[in-house]
Design a protein around this motif. Structure first.
Motif, PDB file in Angstrom:
ATOM      1  N   GLY A  92       0.831  -1.204   0.000  1.00 49.96           N
ATOM      2  CA  GLY A  92       0.000   0.000   0.000  1.00 49.96           C
ATOM      3  C   GLY A  92       0.865   1.253   0.000  1.00 49.96           C
ATOM      4  O   GLY A  92       2.017   1.238   0.456  1.00 49.96           O
ATOM      5  N   MET A  93       0.288   2.334  -0.485  1.00 50.17           N
ATOM      6  CA  MET A  93       1.033   3.583  -0.632  1.00 50.17           C
ATOM      7  C   MET A  93       1.529   4.136   0.703  1.00 50.17           C
ATOM      8  O   MET A  93       2.516   4.851   0.748  1.00 50.17           O
ATOM      9  CB  MET A  93       0.177   4.625  -1.350  1.00 50.17           C
ATOM     10  CG  MET A  93      -0.104   4.301  -2.809  1.00 50.17           C
ATOM     11  SD  MET A  93       1.370   4.022  -3.806  1.00 50.17           S
ATOM     12  CE  MET A  93       2.170   5.607  -3.690  1.00 50.17           C
ATOM     13  N   ARG A  94       0.866   3.798   1.770  1.00 50.85           N
ATOM     14  CA  ARG A  94       1.281   4.260   3.099  1.00 50.85           C
ATOM     15  C   ARG A  94       2.729   3.845   3.407  1.00 50.85           C
ATOM     16  O   ARG A  94       3.416   4.493   4.174  1.00 50.85           O
ATOM     17  CB  ARG A  94       0.317   3.698   4.136  1.00 50.85           C
ATOM     18  CG  ARG A  94       0.676   3.959   5.554  1.00 50.85           C
ATOM     19  CD  ARG A  94      -0.380   3.348   6.482  1.00 50.85           C
ATOM     20  NE  ARG A  94      -0.067   3.560   7.854  1.00 50.85           N
ATOM     21  CZ  ARG A  94      -0.281   4.682   8.513  1.00 50.85           C
ATOM     22  NH1 ARG A  94      -0.806   5.711   7.893  1.00 50.85           N
ATOM     23  NH2 ARG A  94       0.037   4.788   9.783  1.00 50.85           N
ATOM     24  N   TRP A  95       3.163   2.757   2.813  1.00 49.22           N
ATOM     25  CA  TRP A  95       4.487   2.209   3.100  1.00 49.22           C
ATOM     26  C   TRP A  95       5.551   2.633   2.091  1.00 49.22           C
ATOM     27  O   TRP A  95       6.682   2.161   2.146  1.00 49.22           O
ATOM     28  CB  TRP A  95       4.393   0.687   3.191  1.00 49.22           C
ATOM     29  CG  TRP A  95       3.454   0.290   4.280  1.00 49.22           C
ATOM     30  CD1 TRP A  95       2.158  -0.125   4.139  1.00 49.22           C
ATOM     31  CD2 TRP A  95       3.707   0.335   5.679  1.00 49.22           C
ATOM     32  NE1 TRP A  95       1.595  -0.344   5.371  1.00 49.22           N
ATOM     33  CE2 TRP A  95       2.525  -0.073   6.329  1.00 49.22           C
ATOM     34  CE3 TRP A  95       4.811   0.694   6.444  1.00 49.22           C
ATOM     35  CZ2 TRP A  95       2.422  -0.141   7.710  1.00 49.22           C
ATOM     36  CZ3 TRP A  95       4.711   0.611   7.829  1.00 49.22           C
ATOM     37  CH2 TRP A  95       3.531   0.200   8.441  1.00 49.22           C
ATOM     38  N   SER A  96       5.220   3.519   1.189  1.00 48.60           N
ATOM     39  CA  SER A  96       6.189   3.990   0.206  1.00 48.60           C
ATOM     40  C   SER A  96       7.378   4.648   0.909  1.00 48.60           C
ATOM     41  O   SER A  96       7.196   5.576   1.697  1.00 48.60           O
ATOM     42  CB  SER A  96       5.521   5.011  -0.724  1.00 48.60           C
ATOM     43  OG  SER A  96       6.499   5.707  -1.465  1.00 48.60           O
ATOM     44  N   PRO A  97       8.606   4.188   0.634  1.00 48.46           N
ATOM     45  CA  PRO A  97       9.768   4.802   1.293  1.00 48.46           C
ATOM     46  C   PRO A  97       9.903   6.301   0.997  1.00 48.46           C
ATOM     47  O   PRO A  97      10.185   7.085   1.906  1.00 48.46           O
ATOM     48  CB  PRO A  97      10.957   4.020   0.726  1.00 48.46           C
ATOM     49  CG  PRO A  97      10.377   2.696   0.362  1.00 48.46           C
ATOM     50  CD  PRO A  97       8.989   2.999  -0.128  1.00 48.46           C
ATOM     51  N   TYR A  98       9.675   6.705  -0.252  1.00 46.55           N
ATOM     52  CA  TYR A  98       9.790   8.127  -0.576  1.00 46.55           C
ATOM     53  C   TYR A  98       8.629   8.910   0.023  1.00 46.55           C
ATOM     54  O   TYR A  98       8.781  10.071   0.403  1.00 46.55           O
ATOM     55  CB  TYR A  98       9.870   8.342  -2.081  1.00 46.55           C
ATOM     56  CG  TYR A  98      11.089   7.699  -2.738  1.00 46.55           C
ATOM     57  CD1 TYR A  98      12.247   7.421  -2.020  1.00 46.55           C
ATOM     58  CD2 TYR A  98      11.061   7.381  -4.078  1.00 46.55           C
ATOM     59  CE1 TYR A  98      13.335   6.839  -2.631  1.00 46.55           C
ATOM     60  CE2 TYR A  98      12.165   6.803  -4.700  1.00 46.55           C
ATOM     61  CZ  TYR A  98      13.295   6.521  -3.973  1.00 46.55           C
ATOM     62  OH  TYR A  98      14.381   5.954  -4.579  1.00 46.55           O
TER      63      TYR A  98
END
Length: 139
Positions: A47-53
């Protein structure tokens, strides 16, 4: 409830991705292309919540900017991350296997898409997502 994103964070991530892919193109680093593929894979899978950037944006910039005026649906952005994952993985495979031209072409395509989003707010993967949705609906 659908996940909603701060569009400034999406553009920040595209900017970082642009820089990383430019370095890949300049150095021919398959390892760096593989690391970028991992960065793309995390939000695709988790999920996008976990995107590093995205996490970097939320920690460093978002507190200084205040709340966004609007938010955007995460699904098209997540799809664009999946497309980026494919190109970054192909680039890494190309560079690491000695098929340098494949690595260069895949990196250049991913770099062009990231740059369009970073510089102009035009998400090519998001547009593909919308087009595919319209094609599915027409069937």
């Amino acid at each position: 409830m659908t996940e909603r994103l701060d569009p400034r964070g999406v553009r920040f991530a595209a900017t970082v991705t642009t820089v990383v892919l430019a370095v890949v193109l300049l150095t021919g680093s398959g390892v760096l292309a593989a690391l970028q593929a991992v960065v793309f894979a995390i939000p695709v899978v988790a999920g996008m919540r976990w995107s590093p950037y995205g996490a970097l944006y939320r920690a460093l910039l978002a507190p200084r900017l205040g709340p966004p005026r609007e938010r955007e649906d995460a699904a098209p952005v997540r799809f664009s991350q999946a497309v980026g994952l494919v190109f970054a993985a192909v680039a890494a495979i190309g560079y690491l296997s000695g098929a340098t031209v494949l690595g260069i072409v895949a990196t250049a395509f991913a770099l062009a898409a990231a740059f369009l989003n970073a510089a102009f707010g035009f998400c090519l993967g998001c547009e593909m997502y919308g087009l595919l949705g319209r094609v599915r609906a027409a069937r």
